[in-house]
Design a protein around this motif. Structure first.
Motif, PDB file in Angstrom:
ATOM      1  N   ALA A 137       7.152  -3.208  14.137  1.00 22.34           N
ATOM      2  CA  ALA A 137       7.034  -2.593  12.807  1.00 22.34           C
ATOM      3  C   ALA A 137       5.742  -1.801  12.646  1.00 22.34           C
ATOM      4  CB  ALA A 137       7.109  -3.679  11.734  1.00 22.34           C
ATOM      5  N   ARG A 197      -5.233  -9.421   3.263  1.00 27.97           N
ATOM      6  CA  ARG A 197      -6.155  -8.447   3.860  1.00 27.97           C
ATOM      7  C   ARG A 197      -7.468  -9.076   4.321  1.00 27.97           C
ATOM      8  NH1 ARG A 197      -5.554  -2.914   3.019  1.00 27.97           N
ATOM      9  NH2 ARG A 197      -7.776  -2.787   3.438  1.00 27.97           N
ATOM     10  N   ARG A 202       1.557  -5.747  -1.802  1.00 30.24           N
ATOM     11  CA  ARG A 202       2.389  -4.808  -1.082  1.00 30.24           C
ATOM     12  C   ARG A 202       3.507  -4.211  -1.915  1.00 30.24           C
ATOM     13  NH1 ARG A 202       5.272  -6.742   2.725  1.00 30.24           N
ATOM     14  NH2 ARG A 202       5.035  -8.923   2.247  1.00 30.24           N
ATOM     15  N   PHE A 213      -6.262  -5.603  13.424  1.00 31.44           N
ATOM     16  CA  PHE A 213      -6.130  -5.866  11.992  1.00 31.44           C
ATOM     17  C   PHE A 213      -4.664  -5.985  11.596  1.00 31.44           C
ATOM     18  CE2 PHE A 213      -5.381  -3.925   7.802  1.00 31.44           C
ATOM     19  CZ  PHE A 213      -5.960  -4.906   7.011  1.00 31.44           C
ATOM     20  N   ALA A 241      11.778  -1.086   6.367  1.00 34.06           N
ATOM     21  CA  ALA A 241      10.761  -0.575   5.442  1.00 34.06           C
ATOM     22  C   ALA A 241       9.805  -1.677   5.013  1.00 34.06           C
ATOM     23  CB  ALA A 241      11.453   0.039   4.223  1.00 34.06           C
ATOM     24  N   VAL A 242      10.372  -2.851   4.690  1.00 30.50           N
ATOM     25  CA  VAL A 242       9.513  -3.951   4.255  1.00 30.50           C
ATOM     26  C   VAL A 242       8.617  -4.411   5.403  1.00 30.50           C
ATOM     27  CG1 VAL A 242       9.503  -6.349   3.472  1.00 30.50           C
ATOM     28  CG2 VAL A 242      11.056  -4.710   2.435  1.00 30.50           C
ATOM     29  N   LEU A 243       9.187  -4.474   6.594  1.00 24.48           N
ATOM     30  CA  LEU A 243       8.373  -4.897   7.739  1.00 24.48           C
ATOM     31  C   LEU A 243       7.254  -3.882   8.010  1.00 24.48           C
ATOM     32  CD1 LEU A 243      11.097  -6.247  10.193  1.00 24.48           C
ATOM     33  CD2 LEU A 243       9.390  -7.570   8.945  1.00 24.48           C
ATOM     34  N   ARG A 244       7.577  -2.617   7.894  1.00 21.96           N
ATOM     35  CA  ARG A 244       6.531  -1.598   8.110  1.00 21.96           C
ATOM     36  C   ARG A 244       5.466  -1.703   7.035  1.00 21.96           C
ATOM     37  NH1 ARG A 244      10.998   1.320   9.785  1.00 21.96           N
ATOM     38  NH2 ARG A 244      11.335   2.276   7.746  1.00 21.96           N
ATOM     39  N   ALA A 245       5.924  -1.947   5.788  1.00 23.50           N
ATOM     40  CA  ALA A 245       4.945  -2.082   4.702  1.00 23.50           C
ATOM     41  C   ALA A 245       4.051  -3.299   4.912  1.00 23.50           C
ATOM     42  CB  ALA A 245       5.674  -2.205   3.359  1.00 23.50           C
ATOM     43  N   ARG A 246       4.619  -4.299   5.543  1.00 15.54           N
ATOM     44  CA  ARG A 246       3.856  -5.538   5.768  1.00 15.54           C
ATOM     45  C   ARG A 246       2.654  -5.298   6.679  1.00 15.54           C
ATOM     46  NH1 ARG A 246       6.316 -11.523   6.753  1.00 15.54           N
ATOM     47  NH2 ARG A 246       4.726 -12.360   8.110  1.00 15.54           N
ATOM     48  N   VAL A 247       2.787  -4.358   7.579  1.00 15.19           N
ATOM     49  CA  VAL A 247       1.692  -4.135   8.544  1.00 15.19           C
ATOM     50  C   VAL A 247       1.109  -2.736   8.426  1.00 15.19           C
ATOM     51  CG1 VAL A 247       2.525  -5.826  10.199  1.00 15.19           C
ATOM     52  CG2 VAL A 247       3.401  -3.504  10.295  1.00 15.19           C
ATOM     53  N   ALA A 248       1.344  -2.078   7.282  1.00 19.86           N
ATOM     54  CA  ALA A 248       0.937  -0.680   7.186  1.00 19.86           C
ATOM     55  C   ALA A 248      -0.474  -0.504   6.643  1.00 19.86           C
ATOM     56  CB  ALA A 248       1.921   0.085   6.307  1.00 19.86           C
ATOM     57  N   ALA A 249      -1.073  -1.546   6.115  1.00 20.91           N
ATOM     58  CA  ALA A 249      -2.372  -1.376   5.463  1.00 20.91           C
ATOM     59  C   ALA A 249      -3.457  -1.005   6.476  1.00 20.91           C
ATOM     60  CB  ALA A 249      -2.746  -2.658   4.741  1.00 20.91           C
ATOM     61  N   GLU A 250      -4.445  -0.322   5.962  1.00 22.16           N
ATOM     62  CA  GLU A 250      -5.595   0.032   6.802  1.00 22.16           C
ATOM     63  C   GLU A 250      -6.718  -0.972   6.557  1.00 22.16           C
ATOM     64  OE1 GLU A 250      -5.968   2.493   8.965  1.00 22.16           O
ATOM     65  OE2 GLU A 250      -3.947   3.298   8.673  1.00 22.16           O
ATOM     66  N   PRO A 251      -7.488  -1.251   7.583  1.00 19.45           N
ATOM     67  CA  PRO A 251      -8.644  -2.134   7.352  1.00 19.45           C
ATOM     68  C   PRO A 251      -9.694  -1.439   6.496  1.00 19.45           C
ATOM     69  CG  PRO A 251      -8.665  -1.273   9.596  1.00 19.45           C
ATOM     70  CD  PRO A 251      -7.369  -0.846   8.990  1.00 19.45           C
ATOM     71  N   SER A 252     -10.546  -2.223   5.900  1.00 15.85           N
ATOM     72  CA  SER A 252     -11.566  -1.649   5.032  1.00 15.85           C
ATOM     73  C   SER A 252     -12.600  -0.876   5.864  1.00 15.85           C
ATOM     74  CB  SER A 252     -12.266  -2.761   4.253  1.00 15.85           C
ATOM     75  OG  SER A 252     -13.012  -3.562   5.150  1.00 15.85           O
ATOM     76  N   GLU A 280      -8.730  -9.324   8.159  1.00 19.37           N
ATOM     77  CA  GLU A 280      -9.964  -8.716   8.680  1.00 19.37           C
ATOM     78  C   GLU A 280     -10.838  -9.773   9.350  1.00 19.37           C
ATOM     79  OE1 GLU A 280     -12.199  -6.282   6.079  1.00 19.37           O
ATOM     80  OE2 GLU A 280     -10.646  -4.744   5.922  1.00 19.37           O
ATOM     81  N   ARG A 309      16.151  -1.226   4.740  1.00 19.67           N
ATOM     82  CA  ARG A 309      15.252  -1.974   3.844  1.00 19.67           C
ATOM     83  C   ARG A 309      14.406  -2.967   4.631  1.00 19.67           C
ATOM     84  NH1 ARG A 309      18.065  -4.508  -1.247  1.00 19.67           N
ATOM     85  NH2 ARG A 309      15.955  -4.462  -2.092  1.00 19.67           N
ATOM     86  N   ILE A 310      15.065  -3.637   5.574  1.00 18.95           N
ATOM     87  CA  ILE A 310      14.306  -4.596   6.390  1.00 18.95           C
ATOM     88  C   ILE A 310      13.188  -3.869   7.131  1.00 18.95           C
ATOM     89  CG2 ILE A 310      14.429  -6.095   8.435  1.00 18.95           C
ATOM     90  CD1 ILE A 310      17.237  -6.910   7.552  1.00 18.95           C
ATOM     91  N   GLU A 331       8.607   3.138  -0.551  1.00 14.76           N
ATOM     92  CA  GLU A 331       9.521   3.445   0.543  1.00 14.76           C
ATOM     93  C   GLU A 331      10.923   2.932   0.252  1.00 14.76           C
ATOM     94  OE1 GLU A 331       9.360   3.106   5.418  1.00 14.76           O
ATOM     95  OE2 GLU A 331       7.857   2.150   4.171  1.00 14.76           O
ATOM     96  N   LEU A 332      11.006   1.938  -0.605  1.00 14.87           N
ATOM     97  CA  LEU A 332      12.287   1.273  -0.789  1.00 14.87           C
ATOM     98  C   LEU A 332      13.118   1.846  -1.925  1.00 14.87           C
ATOM     99  CD1 LEU A 332      11.240  -2.452  -0.354  1.00 14.87           C
ATOM    100  CD2 LEU A 332      12.599  -1.070   1.200  1.00 14.87           C
ATOM    101  N   LEU A 382      12.446 -11.652   2.514  1.00 10.76           N
ATOM    102  CA  LEU A 382      12.277 -11.180   3.890  1.00 10.76           C
ATOM    103  C   LEU A 382      11.002 -11.760   4.508  1.00 10.76           C
ATOM    104  CD1 LEU A 382      13.238  -9.440   6.232  1.00 10.76           C
ATOM    105  CD2 LEU A 382      12.027  -7.509   5.241  1.00 10.76           C
TER     106      LEU A 382
END
Lengths: 190, 231
Positions: free
Chosen positions: A154, A49, A109, A39, B56-67, A53, B53-54, A116-117, A135
């Motif tokens: 990441a 999202r 997002r 995912f 953090a944004v990259l981590r946020a980009r892939v941090a979501a959980e699937p449903s 999925e 910052r880079i 975090e930022l 970005l």
């Protein structure tokens, strides 16, 4: 999960052998271990999202069809990550998708990124959103090899070793690609 | 150490993949320079913030959980896969053979054909007609009949430019007239000639349009204009 066809990677049915019971159990285990990875790989590419999925589920279906061909089961995560990556890239290239992702990504997002930022003042939120947008665009413009390294690195819990394992490349290559990718990203950001 | 040299190191250090390398990348010389240079300290802080910052944004980009329905959806899709049926099943070799035969037959029938036209057989009219001929026998002259040798019945195709076409029509009409008169004389008085031109081998003139693609170059040729000789 009975009676599923064996297919090659492009989806053409070759034989009709269903997975044996032992393979079924093993695949179940892999599914539990790797669903989040698939995912997130898809999400990293698509930034949407529902589509992520959908693509990840399709990747699992393809992996299931070919699971009996995978001799080294330890390579499952790397194999799945590559299938997912390929499908996500194909989906991203579909006409008219990118604009939709640009819109949805900003709204989806902002909360996660902002926490975090920066502090959630209006100006900072706006600046954060703009930074995030730039970005995202810079990441999308990266060559595929560099983008894969950046996004896999990441993902939570992934270090250089894990990225190297998933991409099946030496750690030194991961480091150099990561360095080049970050350099390119930094050059495109304010 | 100069600020320019220090700047290179700072940028390299800020771009290092993980924090351990990030710290170790700060060489002793760099540390010494940073202690004395406020500008380079500010640059280092700025670059660290940017790298952070880079990341953090990259981590946020892939941090979501699937449903919650994600894994169930995978199982559903796998279960919905159709039962395995190999492409065309056991008939696959037979179908492949049939296709090969069909392709061979199609190639046989669509291949360009060489056509040979045999020369036309001699017509009876060509030998039945004779023309009068004056023969000399010493000082005497005598009229005798000589069988007419007609030209072989050949059709000629000639491409004529539009400006010359009228002239060709006129010439053909004149030859037709002469031939008719000659045929009438040969047939004798009171005789009817069904096809006066046949003995002399003057077929009807048939004019057909001919499409000739003019020799053009580049964009003109792409336009595909052709010039018809038919008015």
């Amino acid at each position: 999960m009975n009676g599923v066809a064996d297919t090659c990677m492009d989806g053409i049915v070759l034989t009709g052998a269903p997975l044996a019971a032992s393979l079924e159990r093993e695949f179940e285990q892999r599914l539990a271990d790797s669903s989040r990875l698939a995912f997130r790989v898809a999400l990293g590419v698509l930034r949407h999202r529902e589509d992520a999925e959908d693509v990840a589920q399709e990747a699992f279906v393809r992996a299931y069809r070919n699971f009996h061909r995978l001799r080294d089961r330890d390579r499952f995560r790397a194999w799945l990550a590559r299938i997912t990556w390929r499908l996500a890239i194909d989906r991203l290239r579909a006409a008219g998708r990118r604009a939709r992702y640009e819109e949805s990504a900003a709204t989806e997002r902002t909360a996660a990124g902002a926490s975090e930022l920066a502090q959630p003042s209006v100006e900072q939120m706006e600046a954060s959103r703009e930074f995030q947008r730039r970005l995202d665009a810079a990441v999308d413009e990266l060559p595929e090899k560099l983008r894969a390294v950046v996004l896999l690195a990441a993902i939570e819990g992934h270090d250089i070793h894990e990225v190297a394992r998933l991409l099946e490349i030496p750690e030194g290559t991961v480091k150099s690609r990561l360095h080049r990718a970050r350099k390119q990203l930094a050059e495109k950001l304010p | 150490m100069s600020c320019a040299r220090c700047r290179e190191w700072i940028l390299e250090a800020a771009l290092s993949p993980d924090s351990d390398e990030y710290e170790s990348a700060l060489r002793p010389e760099l540390r010494a320079h940073l202690a004395d240079c406020a500008g380079c300290r500010e640059l280092l802080a700025r670059e660290r913030a940017l790298a952070g910052r880079i990341g953090a944004v990259l981590r946020a980009r892939v941090a979501a959980e699937p449903s919650a329905a994600f894994v169930a959806g995978i199982r559903e899709r796998i279960a919905a896969e159709p039962a395995a049926t190999p492409l065309f099943g056991r008939w696959q070799p037979a179908l492949a053979g049939a296709m090969v035969v069909m392709i061979a037959v199609a190639v046989w029938f669509t291949a360009p054909e060489r056509v040979t036209i045999p020369p036309p057989p001699p017509t009876e009219s060509a030998t039945a007609v004779s023309v009068p001929e004056i023969a000399r026998e010493g000082n005497r002259r005598r009229v005798r009949e000589r069988p007419l040798q007609t030209a072989p019945e050949l059709w000629a195709e000639v491409i004529i430019e539009p400006r010359e076409r009228e002239g060709m029509r006129w010439l053909h009409a004149a030859l037709q007239t002469r031939a008719s008169r000659i045929a009438a004389v040969l047939a004798g008085p009171g005789a009817t000639v069904e096809d006066p031109l046949r003995p002399l081998g003057f077929p009807d003139l048939q004019v057909a349009p001919v499409e000739i693609a003019p020799m053009q170059s580049g964009s003109e040729a792409a336009g595909g204009k052709s010039q018809s000789l038919e008015e």
